[in-house]
Enzyme design. Structure first.
Site, PDB file in Angstrom:
ATOM      1  N   GLY A 180       0.776  -1.233   0.000  1.00  0.00           N
ATOM      2  CA  GLY A 180       0.000   0.000   0.000  1.00  0.00           C
ATOM      3  C   GLY A 180       0.800   1.271   0.000  1.00  0.00           C
ATOM      4  O   GLY A 180       0.225   2.360   0.091  1.00  0.00           O
ATOM      5  N   GLU A 226     -11.542   3.321  30.844  1.00  0.00           N
ATOM      6  CA  GLU A 226     -11.028   4.295  29.877  1.00  0.00           C
ATOM      7  C   GLU A 226     -10.650   5.602  30.555  1.00  0.00           C
ATOM      8  O   GLU A 226      -9.688   6.261  30.148  1.00  0.00           O
ATOM      9  CB  GLU A 226     -12.075   4.545  28.791  1.00  0.00           C
ATOM     10  CG  GLU A 226     -12.437   3.333  27.968  1.00  0.00           C
ATOM     11  CD  GLU A 226     -11.235   2.678  27.321  1.00  0.00           C
ATOM     12  OE1 GLU A 226     -10.255   3.399  27.003  1.00  0.00           O
ATOM     13  OE2 GLU A 226     -11.244   1.457  27.147  1.00  0.00           O
TER      14      GLU A 226
END
Length: 675
Positions: A239, A459
Site C-alpha cells: 500500500g 477508559e
C-alpha cells in the site's frame, strides 16, 4: 507514444495511436484465416443437415412402400391409380409420382417410381385407356441437380474442417504460444498518470525521475562516461505506492512501457517460464530503449536452494533465465527493468547485485507532510468543507500507508453521503479514520449499566494517566462506544512523527497502559479481563527495554535476543538462546520490576486524582464520547465546558455492524495501532 515500423506478437496490446504501417505489416503476414464464429458454424451445420434430408426424401425411389415399375403398371391395369405426375431431372432421368386409390400399410397414398424410358408411349397409352389423370412438372436443370446433390456434402465437410481441423490447428498453435510473453504494452491515451499524482515518496520519485530523464536524453549522462542503470527494485510495505510509481513512470516516459506480473511466468508446463522471459526480452530489444515493469517479482525471484535437497524446479529455471537476460553474454543496452516486491528479504542475492538491479529504492510509509500531500491528492475530487483540516487528519494517521489514506478519504465521502450532507466535514474525516483503524461503531451492542460503568472507569483511568504524564502525546478522544473488537478506546494525537523512543517515553507508555487496570482495582476493588491487551503490550515493551534496548541498569547495554537461523527461507526460523539460565532469571526479574514500578506510579496518579477520575467517568457514562477540550475542562473544573453541555454524541445515526461482543481490548492508542 509513437512506434513506427513496429510489429509485436499477438500477446502484446498495441497502442491505439500507432501508425498505419504497423497495420500493413500485420496485414501482409500470411496465416490461416480466422475461424468463423461459433453461431455461424452452427447455422451452416443446420442448413447442411436440412438440405441432406430434403435431398434424400426428394431423390428416394422407394417412398411410402417402395413400388417398382412393374408394380406401377400392374396397379394401372387394375384401376388402382387415380393420378400420375411426370417429371424429369437434368441428368435425363424420368420419374412418376402416382396417387393410389388404396392406402398402403403406412397409410400413404403416394409413391414415386423411376421410369426406365424417358418418353414411354406405351405407358402414356395405358394411362389414357385406364382413365388416369396425367400431370407434368418442368424438368430440373443440370446445375440445380448438381447443387442439390453435391452442395450438402460440401457444406458438411466444410463444417467438419472448420470445427475440428481448424480447432486442432489452433490448439497446436496455442500450445506453442505458451512460451510467448504475456507482457502488455501500456497505452498513453486513457488514465495517464504522472509524478504529480504521486506524493509522500519524494526520494523514490527522484530515483525514478532520473531514469526517465536518462531515457529522454541519454547523451547528457553519457558525456561523462555514465551508463544507463539495468534495473530498479522498488521495495516496501503493502500500500505504499510501488505500483503507483510504476504507472507514473509509464506516464512520464516517452518510450514503450511493458508491464507483467511475476506470476505470469510460471505455468504447469516445464520450461514455459524461462521461454516467456526470453520472449519478453526479445520484445524489449525490438523496442529499445524501453522499460519493463515486473510486479511482485518475488513470485519468480525467490532465493535458490531454500529447502532441503535443493531442487531444479520451474521457478529456478525462470530465475536463471531472468538472471542471464539481465546481465549475461548477450546483454544489450536500452532495456531497464523496474520491479516491485513486498518481500525483498526472500529474493536471490544474484538478482540483487549491481549490474542487474543497480538501484534498490525503499518506498517507506509516508511522513506527516507526505500524508498531508497524499490526502490532498485523494481529496481533489471530493467536496470538502472549508473547516476540514487535512493536517490534523494527517497527524492522527501515523503509520497509515497511501492506500489507507485513500480508503480514509473514500470512507469519509461515504459517511457524508449517508448523512445527506453537501460537503465532507472534519467529523466525517475523524469517524472515517477511526473506522479504518478500529472498525465501525457497534451501537447495536448495548452494554448494561454495570459493564458500561466498568468500561467508563477503565477508559477514564487510561485518560487520567495519559493527562498527568508529561511525556505522553495529548489526548485525542475517549469513548466507551464499542468499536471493532474493543468496548472502549482512549486515543492520542501525535504532534509529530517519531522514529526513536526514549526510555522516559517508553516508561510513560507503560504508565498509560496500566491506567485501566489500576482504575478498576482502585474503584471496584477487583480486576477484570478487559486489561489483557494492555498487559500483553506492556509486557512486550518492558521485555524489549531489557533485552533489545539495553535500558536495564542491572544487565547493562547488552542484547539478549535469540539467535535466528533460517531453515526454510521466509518460513521457519530456528531460535536458540545465547545466554545462560541465570541471565534469563535476571531478565525476568528486571521485566517484573519495570512493570511493578509502572503500575505503582499509575496507582499513585489515580489515587491523588480520584475525584477527577470519578467525575470524568460519570460524565463519560452520560456523554459516551469526550474530546481533549472536554477532558481538559473536567480535569480543571470538574465539569464540562458550557458549549459542550448540549452537544450530542457524534454520528448517532451511524449504522453499526452486527457481531458478537468479544473480550474488551482497551488502551488502543493511535500512535501504535498501525505499527
Amino acid at each position: 507514444m509513437v512506434i513506427s515500423g513496429l510489429f509485436l506478437k499477438k500477446e502484446v496490446i498495441m497502442a491505439e495511436n500507432q501508425p498505419n504501417d504497423n497495420k500493413s505489416d500485420k496485414a501482409g503476414k500470411k496465416g490461416p484465416p480466422p475461424m468463423p464464429m461459433r453461431g455461424l458454424a452452427i447455422s451452416f451445420l443446420m442448413l447442411a443437415t436440412f438440405l441432406v434430408i430434403l435431398n434424400f426424401f426428394s431423390s428416394s425411389t422407394k417412398q411410402a412402400g417402395g413400388k417398382t415399375y412393374s408394380d406401377f403398371v400392374r396397379m394401372i391395369e387394375q384401376g388402382r391409380i387415380s393420378k400420375v405426375t411426370m417429371s424429369h431431372d437434368g441428368a435425363g432421368n424420368s420419374y412418376a409420382l402416382a396417387e393410389s386409390k388404396d392406402a398402403d400399410e403406412k397409410g400413404s397414398t403416394q409413391f414415386k417410381v423411376q421410369l426406365p424410358f424417358r418418353n414411354d408411349e406405351s405407358l402414356q397409352q395405358l394411362l389414357k385407356e385406364s382413365g388416369v389423370e396425367i400431370d407434368g412438372k418442368p424438368p430440373k436443370t443440370m446445375l440445380i441437380s448438381i447443387l442439390a446433390n453435391i452442395v450438402p456434402f460440401i457444406l458438411i465437410f466444410g463444417i467438419i474442417y472448420f470445427i475440428f481441423i481448424r480447432q486442432m490447428k489452433n490448439a497446436g498453435r496455442g500450445a506453442m504460444s505458451f512460451g510467448k510473453s504475456r507482457a502488455k504494452l501500456l497505452t498513453q491515451d486513457k488514465n495517464k498518470m504522472t509524478f504529480k499524482d504521486v506524493a509522500g515518496v519524494d526520494e523514490a520519485k527522484e530515483e525514478l525521475a532520473e531514469v526517465v530523464e536518462f531515457l529522454k536524453d541519454p547523451k547528457q549522462f553519457q558525456k561523462l562516461g555514465g551508463k544507463m542503470p539495468k534495473g530498479v527494485l522498488l521495495s516496501g510495505s503493502p500500500g505504499t505506492g510501488k505500483t503507483l510509481l510504476a504507472k507514473a513512470v509509464a506516464g512520464e516516459a516517452d518510450v514503450p512501457f511493458f508491464t507483467i506480473s511475476g506470476s505470469d511466468f510460471v505455468e504447469m508446463f516445464v520450461g514455459i517460464g524461462a521461454s516467456r522471459v526470453r520472449d519478453m526480452f526479445e520484445q524489449g530489444k525490438k523496442n529499445a530503449p524501453c522499460i519493463i515493469f515486473i510486479d511482485e517479482i518475488d513470485a519468480v525471484g525467490r532465493s535458490r536452494f531454500s529447502g532441503i535437497g535443493g531442487g531444479h524446479d520451474e521457478r529456478e529455471q525462470t530465475l536463471n533465465a531472468l538472471l542471464v537476460e539481465m546481465d549475461g553474454f548477450d546483454t544489450q543496452e536500452g532495456i531497464i527493468i523496474v520491479a516491485a516486491t513486498n518481500r525483498p528479504d526472500v529474493l536471490d542475492p544474484a538478482l540483487l547485485r549491481p549490474g542487474r538491479f543497480d538501484r534498490q529504492v525503499v518506498v517507506d510509509l509516508p511522513t506527516l507532510e507526505g500524508r498531508e500531500q497524499i490526502l490532498k491528492i485523494h481529496s481533489r475530487n471530493v467536496r470538502l468543507s472549508d473547516k476540514v483540516d487535512l493536517k490534523r487528519t494527517a497527524r492522527g494517521t501515523s503509520g497509515f500507508s497511501g492506500a489507507d489514506l485513500a480508503n480514509l478519504v473514500n470512507e469519509a465521502a461515504l459517511l457524508a453521503s449517508r448523512r445527506g450532507a453537501e460537503f465532507v466535514e472534519q467529523e466525517d474525516m475523524e469517524e472515517a479514520r477511526d473506522k479504518v483503524m478500529w472498525g465501525r461503531e457497534r451501537r447495536s451492542h448495548v452494554l448494561d449499566a454495570e459493564e458500561k460503568k466498568l468500561t467508563a472507569y477503565h477508559e477514564a483511568g487510561h485518560a487520567l494517566a495519559m493527562y498527568f504524564t508529561p511525556e505522553c502525546d495529548p489526548i485525542h478522544k475517549v469513548t466507551i462506544i464499542p468499536r471493532g473488537r474493543a468496548l472502549g478506546a482512549t486515543m492520542w494525537l501525535p504532534e509529530k512523527d517519531r522514529y526513536t523512543q526514549s526510555q522516559k517515553r517508553l516508561e510513560a507508555d507503560l504508565v498509560t497502559l496500566m491506567g485501566g487496570r489500576a482504575a478498576e482495582e482502585l474503584i471496584f476493588g477487583d480486576v477484570t479481563t478487559g486489561a489483557h491487551n494492555d498487559i500483553q503490550r506492556a509486557t512486550i515493551t518492558a521485555r524489549n527495554m531489557v533485552c533489545e534496548y539495553g535500558m536495564s541498569k542491572v544487565l547493562g547495554p547488552q542484547n539478549f535476543g535469540s539467535n535466528e537461523e533460517v531453515l526454510f527461507l521466509g518460513r521457519e526460523v530456528n531460535r536458540t538462546q545465547n545466554h545462560s539460565e541465570e541471565t534469563a532469571q535476571k531478565i525476568d526479574r528486571e521485566v517484573h520490576r519495570i512493570l511493578e514500578e509502572s503500575y505503582a506510579k499509575t496507582m499513585q496518579i489515580l489515587t491523588e486524582n480520584k475525584e477527577k477520575l470519578i467525575a470524568l467517568s460519570e460524565i463519560l457514562i452520560e456523554k459516551e464520547v469526550l474530546d481533549f477540550d472536554e477532558v481538559d475542562a473536567i480535569m480543571k473544573t470538574g465539569e464540562l465546558p458550557a458549549e459542550s453541555e448540549n452537544k450530542k454524541p457524534e454520528f448517532d445515526g451511524t449504522l453499526a455492524s452486527i457481531q458478537p461482543a468479544p473480550e474488551e481490548i482497551t488502551g488502543e492508542k493511535q500512535g501504535e495501532a498501525k505499527a
